[in-house]
Design a protein around this motif. Structure first.
Motif, mmCIF file in Angstrom:
data_model
loop_
_atom_site.group_PDB
_atom_site.id
_atom_site.type_symbol
_atom_site.label_atom_id
_atom_site.label_comp_id
_atom_site.label_asym_id
_atom_site.label_seq_id
_atom_site.Cartn_x
_atom_site.Cartn_y
_atom_site.Cartn_z
ATOM 1 N N ASP A 293 1.594 -48.138 -42.892
ATOM 2 C CA ASP A 293 0.560 -47.097 -42.848
ATOM 3 C C ASP A 293 -0.437 -47.341 -41.725
ATOM 4 N N VAL A 294 -0.676 -48.608 -41.381
ATOM 5 C CA VAL A 294 -1.699 -48.919 -40.384
ATOM 6 C C VAL A 294 -1.141 -48.886 -38.967
ATOM 7 N N LEU A 295 0.030 -49.505 -38.747
ATOM 8 C CA LEU A 295 0.573 -49.626 -37.394
ATOM 9 C C LEU A 295 1.900 -48.902 -37.192
ATOM 10 N N ARG A 341 -1.726 -52.285 -30.623
ATOM 11 C CA ARG A 341 -0.962 -51.085 -30.277
ATOM 12 C C ARG A 341 -0.150 -50.600 -31.478
ATOM 13 N N HIS A 342 -0.289 -49.316 -31.792
ATOM 14 C CA HIS A 342 0.497 -48.667 -32.841
ATOM 15 C C HIS A 342 1.923 -48.468 -32.345
ATOM 16 N N LYS A 343 2.851 -48.270 -33.263
ATOM 17 C CA LYS A 343 4.248 -48.093 -32.879
ATOM 18 C C LYS A 343 4.445 -46.873 -31.983
ATOM 19 N N ASP A 344 3.608 -45.834 -32.192
ATOM 20 C CA ASP A 344 3.760 -44.640 -31.355
ATOM 21 C C ASP A 344 3.017 -44.746 -30.030
ATOM 22 N N GLY A 345 2.351 -45.892 -29.783
ATOM 23 C CA GLY A 345 1.753 -46.133 -28.475
ATOM 24 C C GLY A 345 0.248 -46.100 -28.415
ATOM 25 N N HIS A 346 -0.434 -45.460 -29.367
ATOM 26 C CA HIS A 346 -1.898 -45.418 -29.291
ATOM 27 C C HIS A 346 -2.500 -46.715 -29.832
ATOM 28 N N TRP A 347 -3.775 -46.910 -29.550
ATOM 29 C CA TRP A 347 -4.452 -48.153 -29.927
ATOM 30 C C TRP A 347 -5.170 -47.978 -31.260
#
Length: 767
Positions: A293-295, A341-347
């Motif tokens: 849920d977080v990353l 870094r999130h899996k979709d690329g945003h921080w």
């Protein structure tokens, strides 16, 4: 016999011990980041435990975490535990079956032994099938438990049959072996369901004691002879049993362990913060399901991945510094806020509470509880940006007010100074009246400017008080004397009533007089007939302090309750048409309230419309010792050489005229650069320095003069400025000025400052 190993934990967990260590460390970490963890009573597991996993759970309880101990197990649960234990030792049971067949071959006919061996193998195969663990989707039911009971009973019957055959053979070895087998079966059944250390001791003692008894009886020994041996054996076992009975059974310990693991697994799967365990290089060993849920990652995607690879460069520096601090103090938790870094690329901004995991005192890993604070960081950034903008606006406002003050006060100083000098010139009566009106208008305009500037300072919290010894009674008398003419002109009686033996206090005389002037002036302004009474009382308060109460009563127009409720608001007056009838800005009382609060006091009002008003203020101030006032003598400036540095020609004219009339010789400079050159070349007794000038301001010019390698560096310098707040005075004095006089310049104030500097110079010479 041992129980089967617990099943693996959720995805990403390396066995149940990882879950235990994760939550134990999380429970010990900073409460800000672990307030979501469940913390029940400390008495979690009941008694002492022997296994490594049990000790880990006991540590969790002692540190403040843990779960309620499970209730007594049901028959079904005990059967499931026994089935798991039996299935786990299938190979050992097969070896025992071979040993039993070998025993039978030694003491029984070969046919009977072979038949027993075949039957035992069939029963063992049945038992292995009946004790298989159920699938994850299907729990153990009555049928599987019944199959286990039947197969286990068949196993016991096989061994009982072997024991009966051995006893029936009639030989001493057979009878002793048969009895030992029966006692061993009894012990195994007991241990299967309740394997405490005490039962282990008894299980080892019973077969040997039974076999020994058979041998002794076959040799003709009586019970009395055997009793002594049994007593000796019993005494030897007392100490062993005493310690053994204190330890719970293995099944009970395993049951508690599995219950705790289940509870921890529930927490790990449902807690919203990310709980992780990383080695000292940042590589993840465990990651809770909340990481999805977080990353955006599944836990098993991050196990084996270094957390450092997901952090940005700035956050990585903070992480390494925090790790270094933890290595220096292993028992100290660290709070780290950084971007990942999130899996979709945003921080994503994460705030982590991290603590070292120690094994035998050696750091081996880091446990952290991380929370998504992206929204909070964005809010804080917006607040910080708004704060910067507000501070910038405040600075711009202050600079604007300073510029306005300078630009207005500079010509005002010239106007009031010129009017003051004209008082000594031959002027007609009509001209003198015009001069008086011009002077009044100029002072009214100057007071209006002071009100606006004072309120801005109070509103910004920038006004400072300069306490000094003063006679509060004399201050009130001076104020009423100034307003007495205005009161007489309206036919209003102005009274000044003072009560108190010692009227000396430590206070800011300028601000206190301003407060008195505002209150008494308002009372006179709004009273058309009757009286205005100013009553002052000074009484002793705490040790070394005095209580001051000032009450202003009038018989003026009064105010309605609604008007009173808004009276101290800025730009507000009692009624809507008050400003048109009586004039004013509506700032006076707001400024007065701010000044009284700055003195740690309070101001109140009571009023009746059409009957008048009563204002009173109270504050405490340190008691002061009376001081004498130095009066400047005539001819004070005779023979004195003064350098006047001022960019405004009108102000130079006024100052030069005033100083030359007092006997001084005046040299002029138009800006700071010219002032420094004049100071370097001339021999002056005093320098009057304007602050805001082109090319070089007064502060820089003062520093330059103080840096000269000549006697000019020691000449007293008085700053002339409209900006005379406390912190500004400090800046002027730090630059090297000897004193400061506020604009518009009062001749009396300027002469008093010159007299002070001359007195200090005389004291230095005398010393």
């Amino acid at each position: 016999m041992s129980t089967a190993e617990p099943r693996p934990g959720p995805t990403g967990v390396r066995g149940p011990s990882a879950v235990i260590r994760t939550f134990v460390a999380a429970a010990r970490s900073d409460p800000v980041s672990t307030d979501m963890l469940y913390r029940p009573n400390l008495t979690t597991l009941g008694g002492p435990m022997t296994s490594r996993a049990d000790n880990s759970l006991a540590g969790a309880s002692a540190s403040g975490g843990g779960f309620r101990a499970p209730e007594a197990a049901s028959v079904g649960v005990r059967l499931d535990e026994a089935a798991a234990a039996v299935h786990g030792v299938a190979a050992a049971r097969l070896a025992l079956t071979l040993a039993g067949a070998f025993l039978g071959a030694l003491l029984l006919p070969i046919g009977a032994t072979a038949a027993w061996f075949v039957c035992s193998l069939v029963v063992e195969a049945w038992s292995w099938w009946a004790t298989r663990p159920p699938s994850k989707a299907k729990a153990a039911g009555r049928a599987s438990r019944a199959a286990f009971v039947a197969s286990y009973a068949a196993q016991l019957l096989c061994w009982v049959a072997l024991a009966v055959l051995l006893i029936a053979g009639g030989e001493m070895a057979g009878q002793a072996s048969g009895v030992a087998v029966i006692m061993a079966l009894v012990a195994i059944v007991i241990l299967l369901f309740h394997s405490t250390p005490a039962n282990f001791v008894l299980a080892g003692l019973l077969p040997a004691s039974a076999a020994l008894s058979v041998i002794a009886l076959r040799d003709g020994h009586g019970w009395r002879e055997l009793a002594a041996i049994w007593i000796a054996l019993g005494l030897g076992m007392i100490f062993t049993l005493g310690r053994a009975v204190e330890t719970p059974s293995a099944q009970d310990s395993d049951r508690r362990l599995n219950e705790s693991l289940r509870q921890y697994r529930i927490l790990a799967e449902n807690v919203t913060d990310v709980i992780s365990r990383n080695d000292l290089n940042g590589v993840a060993e465990y990651m809770s399901p909340a990481v999805f849920d977080v990353l955006g990652y599944h836990p098993d995607e991050l196990v084996g991945v270094s957390r450092w690879d997901l952090a940005d460069a700035e956050s990585l520096v903070d992480i390494r510094q925090a790790l270094a601090r933890m290595m220096a103090d292993p028992h100290q938790a660290q709070i780290i806020t950084g971007r990942t870094r999130h899996k979709d690329g945003h921080w994503v901004w994460l705030q982590s509470s991290a603590r070292l995991v120690l094994e035998d005192g050696i750091p081996v890993a880091v446990i952290s509880v991380s929370r998504d604070v992206t929204e909070r960081v964005a809010i804080e950034a917006a607040l910080q940006e708004a704060k910067v903008e507000a501070e910038s606006a405040t600075r711009a406002k202050a600079e604007f007010l300073a510029n306005v003050s300078h630009e207005i006060r500079t010509p005002m100083n010239g106007i009031l100074g010129a009017l003051h000098l004209l008082e000594n010139e031959p002027v007609s009566a009509e001209g003198r009246e015009l001069m008086r009106q011009a002077d009044d208008c100029g002072r009214m305009l100057s007071q209006l400017l002071n009100d606006v500037l004072d309120f801005s300072k109070i509103e910004a919290g920038q006004i400072d008080l300069s306490p000094e010894p003063m006679n509060v009674g004399e201050a009130l008398q001076a104020v009423t004397a100034l307003l007495a003419g205005q009161a007489r002109g309206k036919g209003v009686e102005l009274r000044c009533e003072i009560v108190g033996g010692d009227l000396w206090i430590e206070a800011d005389p300028t601000r206190l007089r301003q407060t008195m002037f505002n209150l008494v002036g308002n009372a006179v302004k709004f009273t058309a007939a009757g009286f205005v009474a100013a009553r002052l009382s000074v009484t002793e308060a705490d040790e070394g302090r005095r209580h001051v109460r000032l009450e202003i009563q009038d018989t003026g127009i009064g105010m309605s309750p609604d008007a009173v409720s808004h009276l101290f608001e800025r730009f507000r007056q009692g009624e809507g048409d008050t400003a048109r009838r009586f004039g004013g800005t509506g700032l006076g009382l707001a400024i007065t309230q701010g000044l009284v609060r700055q003195m740690a006091g309070d101001i109140r009002v009571s009023s009746s419309e059409g009957e008048g008003s009563t204002f009173w203020l109270e504050f405490d101030a340190p008691a002061a010792t009376p001081v004498s006032i130095v009066v400047a003598e005539e001819g004070l400036l005779d023979g004195m050489s003064i350098l006047l540095v001022e960019d405004n020609s009108t102000n130079r004219l006024v100052a030069r005229t005033m100083l030359t009339r007092l006997g001084a010789q005046v040299e002029e400079a138009e800006d700071g650069v010219a002032g420094v050159n004049a100071a370097r070349l001339g021999a002056h007794d005093l320098i009057l320095m304007d602050i805001q000038m082109p090319h070089m301001n007064g502060i820089d010019a003062t520093r330059a003069i103080r840096g000269l390698a000549s006697a000019a560096a020691k000449v007293p310098i008085i700053g002339l400025t409209a900006n005379v707040m406390v912190h500004q005075r400090v800046e002027y004095l730090a630059a090297g000025m000897s004193g400061v006089v506020a604009k518009p310049i009062s001749p009396a104030v300027l002469l008093a400052e010159i007299a002070r500097l001359m007195a200090e110079a005389d004291q230095r010479l005398a010393g």
